[in-house]
Motif scaffolding. Structure first.
Motif, PDB file in Angstrom:
ATOM      1  N   LEU A 239     -26.124  48.562 -33.151  1.00  0.00           N
ATOM      2  CA  LEU A 239     -25.602  49.686 -33.918  1.00  0.00           C
ATOM      3  C   LEU A 239     -24.327  50.236 -33.281  1.00  0.00           C
ATOM      4  O   LEU A 239     -23.399  50.652 -33.989  1.00  0.00           O
ATOM      5  CB  LEU A 239     -26.661  50.775 -34.049  1.00  0.00           C
ATOM      6  CG  LEU A 239     -27.984  50.331 -34.696  1.00  0.00           C
ATOM      7  CD1 LEU A 239     -28.922  51.519 -34.855  1.00  0.00           C
ATOM      8  CD2 LEU A 239     -27.740  49.646 -36.032  1.00  0.00           C
ATOM      9  N   ASP A 240     -24.268  50.223 -31.954  1.00  0.00           N
ATOM     10  CA  ASP A 240     -23.043  50.652 -31.278  1.00  0.00           C
ATOM     11  C   ASP A 240     -21.894  49.699 -31.598  1.00  0.00           C
ATOM     12  O   ASP A 240     -20.744  50.128 -31.729  1.00  0.00           O
ATOM     13  CB  ASP A 240     -23.261  50.708 -29.762  1.00  0.00           C
ATOM     14  CG  ASP A 240     -24.141  51.876 -29.349  1.00  0.00           C
ATOM     15  OD1 ASP A 240     -24.281  52.824 -30.145  1.00  0.00           O
ATOM     16  OD2 ASP A 240     -24.698  51.829 -28.231  1.00  0.00           O
ATOM     17  N   PHE A 241     -22.189  48.420 -31.706  1.00  0.00           N
ATOM     18  CA  PHE A 241     -21.182  47.435 -32.104  1.00  0.00           C
ATOM     19  C   PHE A 241     -20.570  47.823 -33.445  1.00  0.00           C
ATOM     20  O   PHE A 241     -19.338  47.835 -33.612  1.00  0.00           O
ATOM     21  CB  PHE A 241     -21.838  46.055 -32.186  1.00  0.00           C
ATOM     22  CG  PHE A 241     -20.971  44.972 -32.758  1.00  0.00           C
ATOM     23  CD1 PHE A 241     -19.985  44.360 -31.996  1.00  0.00           C
ATOM     24  CD2 PHE A 241     -21.174  44.534 -34.064  1.00  0.00           C
ATOM     25  CE1 PHE A 241     -19.197  43.345 -32.529  1.00  0.00           C
ATOM     26  CE2 PHE A 241     -20.399  43.519 -34.600  1.00  0.00           C
ATOM     27  CZ  PHE A 241     -19.406  42.923 -33.839  1.00  0.00           C
ATOM     28  N   CYS A 242     -21.408  48.178 -34.395  1.00  0.00           N
ATOM     29  CA  CYS A 242     -20.903  48.575 -35.710  1.00  0.00           C
ATOM     30  C   CYS A 242     -20.079  49.857 -35.622  1.00  0.00           C
ATOM     31  O   CYS A 242     -19.027  49.978 -36.267  1.00  0.00           O
ATOM     32  CB  CYS A 242     -22.064  48.764 -36.678  1.00  0.00           C
ATOM     33  SG  CYS A 242     -22.987  47.255 -37.029  1.00  0.00           S
ATOM     34  N   ARG A 243     -20.544  50.804 -34.828  1.00  0.00           N
ATOM     35  CA  ARG A 243     -19.808  52.056 -34.684  1.00  0.00           C
ATOM     36  C   ARG A 243     -18.408  51.805 -34.103  1.00  0.00           C
ATOM     37  O   ARG A 243     -17.417  52.382 -34.557  1.00  0.00           O
ATOM     38  CB  ARG A 243     -20.576  53.026 -33.787  1.00  0.00           C
ATOM     39  CG  ARG A 243     -21.869  53.542 -34.379  1.00  0.00           C
ATOM     40  CD  ARG A 243     -22.477  54.621 -33.481  1.00  0.00           C
ATOM     41  NE  ARG A 243     -23.760  55.091 -33.965  1.00  0.00           N
ATOM     42  CZ  ARG A 243     -24.929  54.672 -33.526  1.00  0.00           C
ATOM     43  NH1 ARG A 243     -24.986  53.754 -32.556  1.00  0.00           N
ATOM     44  NH2 ARG A 243     -26.052  55.146 -34.017  1.00  0.00           N
ATOM     45  N   VAL A 244     -18.338  50.951 -33.094  1.00  0.00           N
ATOM     46  CA  VAL A 244     -17.050  50.662 -32.464  1.00  0.00           C
ATOM     47  C   VAL A 244     -16.099  50.006 -33.464  1.00  0.00           C
ATOM     48  O   VAL A 244     -14.925  50.386 -33.573  1.00  0.00           O
ATOM     49  CB  VAL A 244     -17.242  49.773 -31.225  1.00  0.00           C
ATOM     50  CG1 VAL A 244     -15.896  49.261 -30.717  1.00  0.00           C
ATOM     51  CG2 VAL A 244     -17.956  50.539 -30.125  1.00  0.00           C
ATOM     52  N   SER A 246     -16.015  50.299 -36.548  1.00  0.00           N
ATOM     53  CA  SER A 246     -15.634  51.248 -37.598  1.00  0.00           C
ATOM     54  C   SER A 246     -14.690  52.333 -37.093  1.00  0.00           C
ATOM     55  O   SER A 246     -14.280  53.199 -37.864  1.00  0.00           O
ATOM     56  CB  SER A 246     -16.890  51.910 -38.173  1.00  0.00           C
ATOM     57  OG  SER A 246     -17.443  52.844 -37.260  1.00  0.00           O
ATOM     58  N   GLY A 247     -14.367  52.298 -35.790  1.00  0.00           N
ATOM     59  CA  GLY A 247     -13.475  53.306 -35.222  1.00  0.00           C
ATOM     60  C   GLY A 247     -14.190  54.489 -34.623  1.00  0.00           C
ATOM     61  O   GLY A 247     -13.558  55.500 -34.308  1.00  0.00           O
ATOM     62  N   ARG A 248     -15.503  54.383 -34.406  1.00  0.00           N
ATOM     63  CA  ARG A 248     -16.286  55.499 -33.893  1.00  0.00           C
ATOM     64  C   ARG A 248     -16.563  55.393 -32.395  1.00  0.00           C
ATOM     65  O   ARG A 248     -17.468  56.064 -31.900  1.00  0.00           O
ATOM     66  CB  ARG A 248     -17.602  55.587 -34.656  1.00  0.00           C
ATOM     67  CG  ARG A 248     -17.455  56.072 -36.098  1.00  0.00           C
ATOM     68  CD  ARG A 248     -18.725  55.813 -36.870  1.00  0.00           C
ATOM     69  NE  ARG A 248     -18.797  56.490 -38.142  1.00  0.00           N
ATOM     70  CZ  ARG A 248     -18.207  56.081 -39.254  1.00  0.00           C
ATOM     71  NH1 ARG A 248     -17.473  54.968 -39.247  1.00  0.00           N
ATOM     72  NH2 ARG A 248     -18.329  56.750 -40.375  1.00  0.00           N
ATOM     73  N   GLY A 249     -15.859  54.564 -31.686  1.00  0.00           N
ATOM     74  CA  GLY A 249     -16.083  54.427 -30.257  1.00  0.00           C
ATOM     75  C   GLY A 249     -14.887  53.799 -29.585  1.00  0.00           C
ATOM     76  O   GLY A 249     -13.927  53.391 -30.238  1.00  0.00           O
ATOM     77  N   THR A 250     -14.944  53.730 -28.269  1.00  0.00           N
ATOM     78  CA  THR A 250     -13.855  53.138 -27.503  1.00  0.00           C
ATOM     79  C   THR A 250     -13.925  51.624 -27.586  1.00  0.00           C
ATOM     80  O   THR A 250     -14.959  51.023 -27.298  1.00  0.00           O
ATOM     81  CB  THR A 250     -13.931  53.578 -26.037  1.00  0.00           C
ATOM     82  OG1 THR A 250     -13.880  55.007 -25.972  1.00  0.00           O
ATOM     83  CG2 THR A 250     -12.777  52.998 -25.238  1.00  0.00           C
ATOM     84  N   ALA A 251     -12.821  51.000 -27.978  1.00  0.00           N
ATOM     85  CA  ALA A 251     -12.789  49.555 -28.162  1.00  0.00           C
ATOM     86  C   ALA A 251     -11.815  48.910 -27.187  1.00  0.00           C
ATOM     87  O   ALA A 251     -10.740  49.445 -26.916  1.00  0.00           O
ATOM     88  CB  ALA A 251     -12.380  49.219 -29.591  1.00  0.00           C
ATOM     89  N   THR A 252     -12.206  47.760 -26.660  1.00  0.00           N
ATOM     90  CA  THR A 252     -11.326  46.955 -25.822  1.00  0.00           C
ATOM     91  C   THR A 252     -11.459  45.496 -26.246  1.00  0.00           C
ATOM     92  O   THR A 252     -12.464  45.094 -26.834  1.00  0.00           O
ATOM     93  CB  THR A 252     -11.700  47.077 -24.328  1.00  0.00           C
ATOM     94  OG1 THR A 252     -13.070  46.667 -24.153  1.00  0.00           O
ATOM     95  CG2 THR A 252     -11.526  48.511 -23.845  1.00  0.00           C
ATOM     96  N   GLY A 253     -10.474  44.690 -25.930  1.00  0.00           N
ATOM     97  CA  GLY A 253     -10.533  43.257 -26.213  1.00  0.00           C
ATOM     98  C   GLY A 253     -10.745  42.948 -27.675  1.00  0.00           C
ATOM     99  O   GLY A 253     -10.138  43.569 -28.556  1.00  0.00           O
ATOM    100  N   LEU A 254     -11.666  42.035 -27.954  1.00  0.00           N
ATOM    101  CA  LEU A 254     -11.914  41.636 -29.330  1.00  0.00           C
ATOM    102  C   LEU A 254     -12.527  42.765 -30.159  1.00  0.00           C
ATOM    103  O   LEU A 254     -12.466  42.736 -31.390  1.00  0.00           O
ATOM    104  CB  LEU A 254     -12.842  40.427 -29.364  1.00  0.00           C
ATOM    105  CG  LEU A 254     -12.286  39.110 -28.813  1.00  0.00           C
ATOM    106  CD1 LEU A 254     -13.315  37.992 -28.944  1.00  0.00           C
ATOM    107  CD2 LEU A 254     -11.007  38.730 -29.540  1.00  0.00           C
ATOM    108  N   LEU A 255     -13.106  43.752 -29.495  1.00  0.00           N
ATOM    109  CA  LEU A 255     -13.702  44.868 -30.219  1.00  0.00           C
ATOM    110  C   LEU A 255     -12.653  45.771 -30.862  1.00  0.00           C
ATOM    111  O   LEU A 255     -12.995  46.662 -31.648  1.00  0.00           O
ATOM    112  CB  LEU A 255     -14.598  45.691 -29.291  1.00  0.00           C
ATOM    113  CG  LEU A 255     -15.844  44.977 -28.777  1.00  0.00           C
ATOM    114  CD1 LEU A 255     -16.622  45.882 -27.824  1.00  0.00           C
ATOM    115  CD2 LEU A 255     -16.740  44.528 -29.916  1.00  0.00           C
TER     116      LEU A 255
END
Length: 261
Positions: A239-244, A246-255
């Motif tokens: 679920l955190d993967f989906c949040r990231v 969607s712009g709802r978390g801190t993303a790095t790399g491929l995320l």
């Protein structure tokens, strides 16, 4: 559909995005997602409706009003035409690149006068109509590109009507259900059969969008393992993967590769 005000960089030459899920499965997921949303709202305490969410300016009550408004839009042709034209007129006045923000704001306003009990009752009453409206979208229209480009990850891209009806209009209430759970501290109802199928579709779209080798390990009932080739493994909750994405978390790399919700 998640709103965005990111600076736009038009994407040129890309084919309109199409659904990777068959219509029957897509409509089963839609019906189940609407029911899970109703169950969540039915169980809220009075004070939880005013809890702020990650959606700027929206509390739980406004978030539910938006999702209900999107369901209403798909429940009949007059609703679809009326909401779309009103949002497009507002977007032209604001000179916005898309009408999504205007559409969601309209939906929140239109349902703001409902009591919470009325909102839940209306949600349940319109859910089957929304699924039926999405299912009945003619095949010719489903294959056509929508006239308005959509803003994803700072770029404008084309979608088919089928992608909107079969994919986005289920991902949107799915993500907002998670928003409401995060705002209220309630645990989300998650199963491999439902949420896991949504997550799997999101993973494959994400992989298609970045087009690079990856190894992904997602925890939880909706999780699993995916990969193509070598690469540093990415490990986090499904679920955190989906949040990231969607712009709802801190993303790095491929995320940092955004996916449409």
């Amino acid at each position: 559909m998640t709103t965005s005000t990111t600076t736009t960089i038009p994407r040129r030459g890309s084919a309109p995005r199409t659904p990777a899920i068959g219509r029957d499965e897509a409509m089963a997921l839609a019906a189940a997602e609407y029911e899970r949303g109703a169950e969540l709202l039915q169980g809220l305490e009075p004070g939880q409706w005013s809890a702020p969410t990650v959606n700027t300016g929206w509390d739980v009550r406004a978030t539910a009003g938006h999702v209900l408004g999107m369901m209403e839009m798909m429940s009949s042709v007059p609703q679809m035409v009326g909401q779309t034209l009103a949002a497009q007129r507002a977007a032209r006045r604001r000179k916005a690149p898309t009408s999504l923000d205007e559409l969601t704001a309209l939906q929140v306003r239109r349902n703001a006068g409902l009591g919470t009990g009325e909102l839940v009752a209306k949600w349940r009453a319109v859910a089957s109509k929304a699924v039926r409206g999405r299912r009945r979208l003619p095949a010719l229209l489903r294959r056509r590109a929508m006239p308005e480009l959509q803003l994803i990850g700072g770029q404008l891209e084309p979608w088919t009507f089928g992608y909107l009806a079969d994919v986005i209009l289920t991902r949107d209430p799915f993500m907002h259900r998670l928003d409401i759970c995060a705002a209220t501290g309630l645990p989300p109802h998650v199963t491999a059969e439902h949420d896991g199928r949504i997550v799997d579709d999101i993973v494959h779209e994400w992989a298609d969008r970045h087009g690079r080798p990856y190894r992904l390990e997602l925890a939880g009932p909706a999780g699993g393992t995916w990969g193509t080739g070598e690469g540093e493994p990415i490990r986090l909750d499904a679920l955190d993967f989906c949040r990231v994405l969607s712009g709802r978390g801190t993303a790095t790399g491929l995320l940092t590769t955004a996916v449409a919700f």
